[in-house]
Design an enzyme around this catalytic site. Structure first.
Site, PDB file in Angstrom:
ATOM      1  N   CYS A  77       0.822  -1.206   0.000  1.00 43.90           N
ATOM      2  CA  CYS A  77       0.000   0.000   0.000  1.00 43.90           C
ATOM      3  C   CYS A  77       0.858   1.260   0.000  1.00 43.90           C
ATOM      4  O   CYS A  77       1.815   1.369   0.754  1.00 43.90           O
ATOM      5  CB  CYS A  77      -0.891  -0.015   1.239  1.00 43.90           C
ATOM      6  SG  CYS A  77      -1.895   1.445   1.397  1.00 43.90           S
ATOM      7  N   CYS A  86      -2.882  -0.729   8.488  1.00 49.71           N
ATOM      8  CA  CYS A  86      -2.337  -2.083   8.299  1.00 49.71           C
ATOM      9  C   CYS A  86      -0.859  -2.089   8.646  1.00 49.71           C
ATOM     10  O   CYS A  86       0.000  -2.172   7.784  1.00 49.71           O
ATOM     11  CB  CYS A  86      -2.545  -2.528   6.867  1.00 49.71           C
ATOM     12  SG  CYS A  86      -4.267  -2.514   6.364  1.00 49.71           S
ATOM     13  N   CYS A 179      -7.144   2.133  -0.876  1.00 45.38           N
ATOM     14  CA  CYS A 179      -7.065   1.327   0.342  1.00 45.38           C
ATOM     15  C   CYS A 179      -7.217  -0.139  -0.072  1.00 45.38           C
ATOM     16  O   CYS A 179      -8.045  -0.461  -0.917  1.00 45.38           O
ATOM     17  CB  CYS A 179      -8.181   1.726   1.306  1.00 45.38           C
ATOM     18  SG  CYS A 179      -8.279   0.636   2.733  1.00 45.38           S
ATOM     19  N   GLN A 302     -19.855  -8.983  11.770  1.00 45.98           N
ATOM     20  CA  GLN A 302     -18.412  -9.229  11.699  1.00 45.98           C
ATOM     21  C   GLN A 302     -17.874  -8.644  10.396  1.00 45.98           C
ATOM     22  O   GLN A 302     -18.453  -8.872   9.335  1.00 45.98           O
ATOM     23  CB  GLN A 302     -18.137 -10.745  11.738  1.00 45.98           C
ATOM     24  CG  GLN A 302     -18.560 -11.413  13.027  1.00 45.98           C
ATOM     25  CD  GLN A 302     -17.496 -11.294  14.120  1.00 45.98           C
ATOM     26  OE1 GLN A 302     -16.386 -10.795  13.900  1.00 45.98           O
ATOM     27  NE2 GLN A 302     -17.843 -11.746  15.307  1.00 45.98           N
ATOM     28  N   TYR A 331     -23.543 -12.121  24.559  1.00 45.87           N
ATOM     29  CA  TYR A 331     -23.000 -11.076  23.677  1.00 45.87           C
ATOM     30  C   TYR A 331     -23.309 -11.466  22.227  1.00 45.87           C
ATOM     31  O   TYR A 331     -22.426 -11.574  21.388  1.00 45.87           O
ATOM     32  CB  TYR A 331     -21.493 -10.882  23.894  1.00 45.87           C
ATOM     33  CG  TYR A 331     -21.114 -10.678  25.334  1.00 45.87           C
ATOM     34  CD1 TYR A 331     -21.090  -9.410  25.891  1.00 45.87           C
ATOM     35  CD2 TYR A 331     -20.802 -11.766  26.153  1.00 45.87           C
ATOM     36  CE1 TYR A 331     -20.761  -9.229  27.230  1.00 45.87           C
ATOM     37  CE2 TYR A 331     -20.477 -11.594  27.493  1.00 45.87           C
ATOM     38  CZ  TYR A 331     -20.454 -10.328  28.028  1.00 45.87           C
ATOM     39  OH  TYR A 331     -20.121 -10.153  29.334  1.00 45.87           O
ATOM     40  N   GLU A 352     -27.799  -9.592  24.665  1.00 51.71           N
ATOM     41  CA  GLU A 352     -27.002  -8.520  24.057  1.00 51.71           C
ATOM     42  C   GLU A 352     -27.505  -7.179  24.584  1.00 51.71           C
ATOM     43  O   GLU A 352     -28.691  -7.021  24.859  1.00 51.71           O
ATOM     44  CB  GLU A 352     -27.189  -8.641  22.526  1.00 51.71           C
ATOM     45  CG  GLU A 352     -26.960  -7.403  21.706  1.00 51.71           C
ATOM     46  CD  GLU A 352     -25.512  -6.973  21.676  1.00 51.71           C
ATOM     47  OE1 GLU A 352     -24.616  -7.837  21.605  1.00 51.71           O
ATOM     48  OE2 GLU A 352     -25.273  -5.754  21.750  1.00 51.71           O
ATOM     49  N   ASP A 401     -19.050 -14.417  23.605  1.00 51.32           N
ATOM     50  CA  ASP A 401     -18.220 -13.677  22.646  1.00 51.32           C
ATOM     51  C   ASP A 401     -18.192 -12.199  23.049  1.00 51.32           C
ATOM     52  O   ASP A 401     -18.761 -11.352  22.368  1.00 51.32           O
ATOM     53  CB  ASP A 401     -18.813 -13.866  21.234  1.00 51.32           C
ATOM     54  CG  ASP A 401     -18.013 -13.173  20.152  1.00 51.32           C
ATOM     55  OD1 ASP A 401     -16.881 -12.721  20.424  1.00 51.32           O
ATOM     56  OD2 ASP A 401     -18.519 -13.081  19.012  1.00 51.32           O
ATOM     57  N   CYS A 428     -11.789 -11.497  21.130  1.00 50.70           N
ATOM     58  CA  CYS A 428     -10.946 -10.695  20.238  1.00 50.70           C
ATOM     59  C   CYS A 428      -9.803 -10.069  21.037  1.00 50.70           C
ATOM     60  O   CYS A 428      -9.097  -9.205  20.533  1.00 50.70           O
ATOM     61  CB  CYS A 428     -11.779  -9.638  19.522  1.00 50.70           C
ATOM     62  SG  CYS A 428     -12.710  -8.604  20.645  1.00 50.70           S
TER      63      CYS A 428
HETATM   64  N1  SAH Z   1     -21.327 -12.635  18.734  1.00 50.43           N
HETATM   65  C1  SAH Z   1     -21.601 -11.509  17.879  1.00 50.43           C
HETATM   66  C2  SAH Z   1     -21.107 -10.159  18.394  1.00 50.43           C
HETATM   67  C3  SAH Z   1     -19.843 -10.122  19.192  1.00 50.43           C
HETATM   68  S1  SAH Z   1     -19.226  -8.500  19.486  1.00 50.43           S
HETATM   69  C4  SAH Z   1     -21.100 -11.766  16.473  1.00 50.43           C
HETATM   70  O1  SAH Z   1     -20.339 -12.677  16.241  1.00 50.43           O
HETATM   71  O2  SAH Z   1     -21.494 -11.029  15.564  1.00 50.43           O
HETATM   72  C5  SAH Z   1     -19.626  -8.265  21.188  1.00 50.43           C
HETATM   73  C6  SAH Z   1     -21.048  -7.856  21.444  1.00 50.43           C
HETATM   74  O3  SAH Z   1     -21.194  -7.617  22.842  1.00 50.43           O
HETATM   75  C7  SAH Z   1     -21.482  -6.558  20.768  1.00 50.43           C
HETATM   76  O4  SAH Z   1     -22.647  -6.817  20.013  1.00 50.43           O
HETATM   77  C8  SAH Z   1     -21.771  -5.592  21.930  1.00 50.43           C
HETATM   78  O5  SAH Z   1     -22.843  -4.725  21.676  1.00 50.43           O
HETATM   79  C9  SAH Z   1     -22.096  -6.546  23.042  1.00 50.43           C
HETATM   80  N2  SAH Z   1     -21.882  -6.014  24.412  1.00 50.43           N
HETATM   81  C10 SAH Z   1     -20.882  -5.214  24.820  1.00 50.43           C
HETATM   82  N3  SAH Z   1     -20.974  -4.968  26.138  1.00 50.43           N
HETATM   83  C11 SAH Z   1     -22.059  -5.644  26.589  1.00 50.43           C
HETATM   84  C12 SAH Z   1     -22.679  -5.803  27.869  1.00 50.43           C
HETATM   85  N4  SAH Z   1     -22.165  -5.196  28.937  1.00 50.43           N
HETATM   86  N5  SAH Z   1     -23.778  -6.555  27.966  1.00 50.43           N
HETATM   87  C13 SAH Z   1     -24.276  -7.180  26.877  1.00 50.43           C
HETATM   88  N6  SAH Z   1     -23.747  -7.084  25.638  1.00 50.43           N
HETATM   89  C14 SAH Z   1     -22.641  -6.321  25.483  1.00 50.43           C
END
Ligand code: SAH
Length: 470
Positions: A77, A86, A179, A302, A331, A352, A401, A428
C-alpha cells in the site's frame, strides 16, 4: 551500548527479538531491559533512539537499519507507514500468523497461568487483502501532509482529505487514494464522492471550526455483492445534498442502499442519529450457509465475512452439539452465532445490550424461519441472573463472545454458578480472555484452543477456547 542524550538514549546494533502487544516489537538492551519499538520487526538489527526510561522498559524507534529481517515483506500500500491501518504489511504473512499465535499462547500462560492442551495451529485468512465488508472514511477541510510532501520545495495542495484519522489525532485526516482493505467499487466510490464534492464546491467538514458539509462516508459491501453507502453531512443544505446523492446514484447504479444522515453534533457517531433513505432499500443482506442476515446502517456484523464463517464453524465444532441441548449465546450481537448453531440445538437463548441489534436478531431469525431461538436485551451483568436462568432454563452449553474488555466479573462468576457442561469462549482480546479463564479454571479445564486471523496486516487476533468441566 547506550549513549545518553538529553532525556533520550541511543542504543546501537540491537537485534529486534519479538513482537509485542498492539503491533509493537521488542528489543533488549545489553543489560536485559526491554525496549518497545514502533517501526521495526523481529529479525531487524537496528540503532534505536528511546525516550527516557519508564519503570522497567524503554519506548523507542529504530533510527538506522543495519540488517533487515528475513521476515520482511514489501508493503503493497502506498499509504503504509503514515496510515495507522495495516501496520504489519512489512511482515510476511506466515510471520504475522506465527506472532499472533504466540501472543495468544503467551497471554493464556502468563496472564491466566493456564494449563493448555495441544494447540491447534492458528487459522490464517485466505484473503490477505480486500477482506473487509465495511469501511468508514472521514472528510476534512485540511489534509494531513506526509513528511516527504513537506520536504518537497514545490507548492502543494493542502486542502480536502477523505480517508482515515491519523492515529491519536481527532482532527487530522490522511487522504487515501487506494485502500487495500475492501473490494471495489470501494475505492472508486470514495474517490468519486471526493472529487465530485471538490468540483462542485461541496465543502469538506472542518472539525476545529465546526463548518462545512460532507463529514463521513460508510461503505458496506456484502459477500453476495450488495452495496450500502451512507453519507453523513454536517449541515442541512438540500440543494448540495441532492446534487451529490443524485450524482452518486447515476454513477453507481449497483448501489443497493443509498442513505444519508444530517449530524450537527460535536462527534460523528451515527448511533443516536436518524438515517434517511435516498434510494433503494434501508438495508442490505449478508448470507452465510443459507442463512440471510439483514444489515442496516447501524447493525453490527463481523467485518470479515469469509473468516467469520470459519470462526463460527470452529465455535460450532467446539460446542459439539447433538441436538438436545439448551445453549446460551452471550454477547450475541445480531444473533448470528445463535442462528448459526440453532439447527444443531434444542433451543438457543441470546443476550445482548444493544436494542437495535436484538431487533435485527429477532427479525433475522424470523426471516430464516428459525423458531428455537429467544433474544433478550440488557447489560449482561444485570440480565444474566439467577431469575433469568430460572425463567429460561439452565444451559447445557454457554457460548460467549464478549467485547475487548472481556466479561464482567459477575458474569464469569455466574457461569461458575451455573456450571454448564461446556463453555465456548470466543475472544478478540486474549489478554482479557486469559484473565476470565483464570477464574473459570476452578471448575473447567481448557480442552481446545484455536486462534483465528480475522484481520491480516494488523496485529489483531481472535481466539476460541473450549472449556470442559473438570
Ligand atoms: N457474537 C456476535 C457479536 C460479538 S461482538 C457476532 O459474532 O457477531 C460483542 C457484542 O457484545 C457486541 O454486540 C456488543 O454490543 C455486546 N456487548 C458489549 N458490552 C455488553 C454488555 N455489557 N452486555 C451485553 N452485551 C454487550
Amino acid at each position: 551500548m547506550a549513549r545518553r542524550k538529553k532525556k533520550s538514549y541511543i542504543f546501537e546494533n540491537i537485534e529486534v527479538v519479538d513482537a509485542a502487544a498492539k503491533g509493537k516489537s521488542v528489543a533488549k538492551t545489553d543489560d536485559g531491559k526491554v525496549i518497545f519499538l514502533t517501526n521495526a520487526i523481529p529479525g531487524d538489527i537496528v540503532d534505536i533512539k528511546t525516550g527516557k526510561k519508564r519503570k522497567s522498559y524503554f519506548e523507542g524507534k529504530a533510527i538506522k537499519f543495519h540488517k533487515l529481517s528475513e521476515r520482511r515483506a514489501k508493503p503493497v500500500c502506498q499509504h503504509f507507514g503514515v496510515c495507522g491501518g495495516c501496520k504489519w504489511q512489512h511482515m510476511q504473512y506466515d510471520s504475522q500468523l506465527y506472532f499472533k499465535e504466540k501472543e495468544v499462547i503467551q497471554n493464556l500462560k502468563r496472564i491466566g497461568h493456564l494449563e493448555l492442551p495441544e494447540i491447534t495451529p492458528i487459522l490464517g485468512c485466505k484473503k490477505q487483502y480486500f477482506y473487509r465488508n465495511k469501511m468508514e472514511f472521514s472528510f476534512a477541510k485540511k489534509r494531513w501532509l506526509t513528511y516527504e510532501e513537506i520536504q518537497k520545495e514545490e507548492e502543494i495542495d493542502r486542502n480536502n482529505a477523505c480517508g482515515f484519522h491519523i492515529s491519536g489525532m481527532w482532527d487530522k485526516i490522511l487522504d487515501i487514494e487506494k485502500c487495500h482493505l475492501q473490494e471495489e467499487p470501494s475505492n472508486e466510490i470514495r474517490n468519486f464522492v471526493k472529487n465530485f464534492c471538490i468540483d462542485n464546491n461541496i465543502e469538506f467538514y472542518d472539525p476545529r471550526e465546526q463548518t462545512g458539509l460532507v463529514r463521513t462516508m460508510m461503505i458496506r459491501i456484502s459477500s453476495i455483492g450488495e452495496i450500502m453507502l451512507v453519507i453523513q453531512f454536517f449541515a442541512d443544505d438540500i440543494a448540495k445534498r441532492e446534487l451529490l446523492l443524485k450524482a452518486i446514484a447515476d454513477k453507481f447504479k449497483n448501489i443497493t442502499s443509498l442513505q444519508y444522515i444530517i449530524n450537527n453534533k460535536g462527534n460523528d457517531s451515527i448511533y443516536d442519529q436518524d438515517v434517511m433513505l435516498f434510494k433503494g432499500r434501508d438495508h442490505i443482506f449478508e448470507e452465510m450457509e443459507g442463512l440471510k442476515f439483514k444489515i442496516n446502517a447501524k447493525s453490527f456484523y463481523q467485518t470479515n465475512s469469509d473468516q467469520a464463517y470459519e470462526l463460527y464453524k470452529i465455535t460450532r465444532n467446539f460446542a459439539g452439539l447433538k441436538g438436545d441441548e439448551l445453549v446460551y449465546d452471550l454477547y450475541t450481537g445480531t444473533g448470528t452465532i445463535a442462528q448459526f448453531v440453532a439447527k444443531n440445538a434444542k433451543k438457543v437463548v441470546g443476550v445482548e445490550s444493544v436494542p437495535e441489534a436484538i431487533a435485527d436478531a429477532k427479525q433475522n431469525a424470523k426471516n430464516n424461519q428459525i423458531d428455537n431461538v429467544d433474544f433478550f436485551v440488557g447489560d449482561m451483568a444485570k440480565v444474566f441472573t439467577k431469575e433469568f436462568i430460572e425463567q429460561n432454563g439452565k444451559p447445557d452449553i454457554i457460548i460467549t463472545d464478549p467485547p475487548r474488555e472481556g466479561m464482567h466479573k459477575k458474569v464469569v462468576e455466574q457461569i461458575l454458578n451455573i456450571a454448564p457442561k461446556k463453555v465456548v469462549y470466543v475472544s478478540c482480546n486474549s489478554a482479557t480472555q486469559a484473565r476470565d479463564l483464570a477464574i473459570l479454571d476452578e471448575k473447567y479445564k481448557i480442552t481446545k484452543t484455536q486462534a483465528v486471523d480475522m484481520f491480516p496486516q494488523t496485529h489483531h487476533v481472535e481466539n476460541v477456547v473450549l472449556l470442559e468441566k473438570r
